[in-house]
Structures are given as structure tokens and as C-alpha cells.
Design a protein around this motif. Structure first.
Motif, PDB file in Angstrom:
ATOM      1  N   LEU A   1       0.854  -1.183   0.000  1.00  0.00           N
ATOM      2  CA  LEU A   1       0.000   0.000   0.000  1.00  0.00           C
ATOM      3  C   LEU A   1       0.888   1.230   0.000  1.00  0.00           C
ATOM      4  N   SER A   2       0.703   2.077  -1.022  1.00  0.00           N
ATOM      5  CA  SER A   2       1.415   3.355  -1.094  1.00  0.00           C
ATOM      6  C   SER A   2       0.380   4.456  -0.918  1.00  0.00           C
ATOM      7  N   ALA A   3       0.504   5.197   0.188  1.00  0.00           N
ATOM      8  CA  ALA A   3      -0.436   6.273   0.495  1.00  0.00           C
ATOM      9  C   ALA A   3       0.225   7.243   1.473  1.00  0.00           C
TER      10      ALA A   3
ATOM     11  N   THR B   1       4.964   3.734   2.277  1.00  0.00           N
ATOM     12  CA  THR B   1       4.711   2.428   1.669  1.00  0.00           C
ATOM     13  C   THR B   1       4.657   1.394   2.788  1.00  0.00           C
ATOM     14  N   TYR B   2       3.593   0.608   2.782  1.00  0.00           N
ATOM     15  CA  TYR B   2       3.405  -0.435   3.792  1.00  0.00           C
ATOM     16  C   TYR B   2       3.257  -1.763   3.056  1.00  0.00           C
ATOM     17  N   LYS B   3       4.051  -2.760   3.491  1.00  0.00           N
ATOM     18  CA  LYS B   3       3.996  -4.089   2.877  1.00  0.00           C
ATOM     19  C   LYS B   3       3.639  -5.109   3.950  1.00  0.00           C
ATOM     20  N   ALA B   4       2.796  -6.073   3.572  1.00  0.00           N
ATOM     21  CA  ALA B   4       2.415  -7.131   4.507  1.00  0.00           C
ATOM     22  C   ALA B   4       1.967  -8.366   3.741  1.00  0.00           C
ATOM     23  N   ASN B   5       2.124  -9.509   4.387  1.00  0.00           N
ATOM     24  CA  ASN B   5       1.611 -10.776   3.862  1.00  0.00           C
ATOM     25  C   ASN B   5       0.508 -11.264   4.780  1.00  0.00           C
ATOM     26  N   TYR B   6      -0.519 -11.837   4.183  1.00  0.00           N
ATOM     27  CA  TYR B   6      -1.631 -12.406   4.938  1.00  0.00           C
ATOM     28  C   TYR B   6      -1.849 -13.815   4.411  1.00  0.00           C
ATOM     29  N   GLY B   7      -1.834 -14.783   5.293  1.00  0.00           N
ATOM     30  CA  GLY B   7      -1.996 -16.154   4.849  1.00  0.00           C
ATOM     31  C   GLY B   7      -2.889 -16.952   5.773  1.00  0.00           C
ATOM     32  N   SER B   8      -3.461 -17.984   5.235  1.00  0.00           N
ATOM     33  CA  SER B   8      -4.283 -18.915   6.004  1.00  0.00           C
ATOM     34  C   SER B   8      -3.929 -20.327   5.567  1.00  0.00           C
ATOM     35  N   LYS B   9      -3.994 -21.240   6.547  1.00  0.00           N
ATOM     36  CA  LYS B   9      -3.648 -22.629   6.269  1.00  0.00           C
ATOM     37  C   LYS B   9      -4.528 -23.512   7.145  1.00  0.00           C
ATOM     38  N   LYS B  10      -4.953 -24.634   6.603  1.00  0.00           N
ATOM     39  CA  LYS B  10      -5.711 -25.590   7.405  1.00  0.00           C
ATOM     40  C   LYS B  10      -5.486 -26.988   6.885  1.00  0.00           C
TER      41      LYS B  10
ATOM     42  N   ILE C   1      -3.232  -0.758   7.388  1.00  0.00           N
ATOM     43  CA  ILE C   1      -3.904  -0.527   6.107  1.00  0.00           C
ATOM     44  C   ILE C   1      -5.000   0.516   6.290  1.00  0.00           C
ATOM     45  N   LEU C   2      -5.831   0.322   7.303  1.00  0.00           N
ATOM     46  CA  LEU C   2      -6.950   1.244   7.540  1.00  0.00           C
ATOM     47  C   LEU C   2      -6.471   2.648   7.826  1.00  0.00           C
ATOM     48  N   SER C   3      -5.410   2.782   8.589  1.00  0.00           N
ATOM     49  CA  SER C   3      -4.873   4.098   8.932  1.00  0.00           C
ATOM     50  C   SER C   3      -4.368   4.830   7.697  1.00  0.00           C
ATOM     51  N   LEU C   4      -3.640   4.135   6.840  1.00  0.00           N
ATOM     52  CA  LEU C   4      -3.089   4.775   5.645  1.00  0.00           C
ATOM     53  C   LEU C   4      -4.158   5.116   4.610  1.00  0.00           C
ATOM     54  N   LEU C   5      -5.282   4.398   4.623  1.00  0.00           N
ATOM     55  CA  LEU C   5      -6.343   4.673   3.660  1.00  0.00           C
ATOM     56  C   LEU C   5      -7.222   5.851   4.084  1.00  0.00           C
TER      57      LEU C   5
END
Length: 189
Positions: free
Chosen positions: A135-137, A141-150, A184-188
Motif C-alpha cells: 500500500l502506497s499512500a 509504503t506499507y507491505k504485509a503478507n496475509y496467509g491462512s492454512k488448514k 492498512i486502515l490508517s493509511l487509507l
């Protein structure tokens, strides 16, 4: 002359040993579960999605030699993008309104996998879904990974609908994690 019951018995045995092969066709459509809030954005929010993944999600092989290949039938980039936009609107944002330059939210779908291994006659499935965001705002610039596993365990071949439901559950969890990230919410805003 050969004995017909013997031929029939041998034919059935060969079919059972050969196993069954099928194909599961699934559609991924993440469901957004965020609370309605009154967040506001000053800038347009440009959401883009990318992936290098193919429509092959994985395959299933059971302990009784059943086999199914899993293929995606819809455009995962578009479905993730629409889910994120729906979530942003639910949070109160108006992505298509605001001043320029836009806040740029890039989402890469980097993992969507269904793999199995067999232990005795039990099939253990591992399901994974992962997003990488940038996210560039506001000059940052903020970078993150989000993952799920089951993991799931089966005795026989799972139904196509069960595979689709499980993969959609993972995709939904991952998208909701992105939409709940306070950075993310803060930068948006």
C-alpha cells in the motif's frame, strides 16, 4: 473356453486397483466479514490484483487410490479485488471518490494450494491461501503478507463442494485479515 465369472472377477479387481480418477472444478469467491464503520478516505483508493498462479489448485490422492485434480473456474484476481472493494465500502470508504494521487493498494495472490499425503488409509489434505500487499499512500509504503492454512482428514474422496467450501473459507479468512489490518486502515483514511 474361459470361465466368465473368473474374467468378471479379474476385471473388477483390476478396476479397483487402478482407482478412480476425477476432476474437481471450484470457484473462489471470498466472503467479507467486517463490521460496518464510518471510516472515510480523502484520496481515491486504487485496488489492483495480480497473480502468477495458474488455474491448477492442486490434486487429491486418497489411501484407496482415488485421484482428483482441482482446477479453478473463475478469475481469482477479479474475485479477490471485488471482495476487497466490498469490504472497503462496508468499512465506510468510497474507493472511487477523493482527490488524486490515489492510494495504491496492490494485492498479489501468491499461494492457492491444495495438497494431500496418505498415512495408512487416511488422507491428510493441507490447504493454503496467501496474499502479499503493498500500500502506497500519504507518502508512505506499507507491505504485509496475509496467509491462512488448514488441514483436513478424509477416508475417501471429498466432494467437490467440500473442497470449494474449504478453499473459500481460507480465501475469506485471508481477505478479512487484510481488511482488519490497522496499518492498512490508517493509511487509507
Amino acid at each position: 473356453m474361459l470361465n466368465k465369472p473368473l474374467i468378471l472377477s479379474l476385471s473388477l479387481s483390476a478396476l479397483l486397483l487402478a482407482g478412480c480418477s476425477t476432476t474437481h472444478y471450484i470457484s473462489i469467491d471470498p466472503k467479507v466479514e467486517v463490521q460496518t464503520t464510518n471510516l472515510k478516505n480523502d484520496r481515491v483508493i486504487d485496488v489492483s490484483t495480480h497473480t502468477a498462479l495458474t488455474n491448477t489448485v492442486g490434486s487429491i490422492k486418497t489411501g484407496i487410490n482415488e485421484r482428483a485434480d482441482i482446477f479453478l473456474t473463475n478469475d481469482i484476481k477479479e474475485s479477490v479485488k471485488q471482495s476487497v472493494l466490498t469490504g472497503l465500502k462496508t468499512l465506510g470508504f468510497t474507493p472511487d471518490q477523493g482527490v488524486m494521487p490515489a492510494a495504491d493498494l496492490q494485492i498479489d495472490i501468491i499461494k492457492m494450494r491444495y495438497t494431500t499425503k496418505v498415512e495408512s488409509l487416511k488422507t491428510i489434505a493441507t490447504l493454503e491461501f496467501e496474499l502479499k500487499t503493498t500500500l502506497s499512500a500519504k507518502g508512505q509504503t506499507y507491505k504485509a503478507n496475509y496467509g491462512s492454512k488448514k488441514t483436513r482428514e478424509y477416508g475417501t474422496m471429498p466432494y467437490q463442494q467440500d473442497v470449494e467450501d474449504d478453499m473459500n473459507d481460507l480465501a475469506s479468512q485471508t481477505v478479512n485479515r487484510l481488511l482488519s489490518d490497522p496499518n492498512i486502515l490508517s493509511l487509507l483514511q
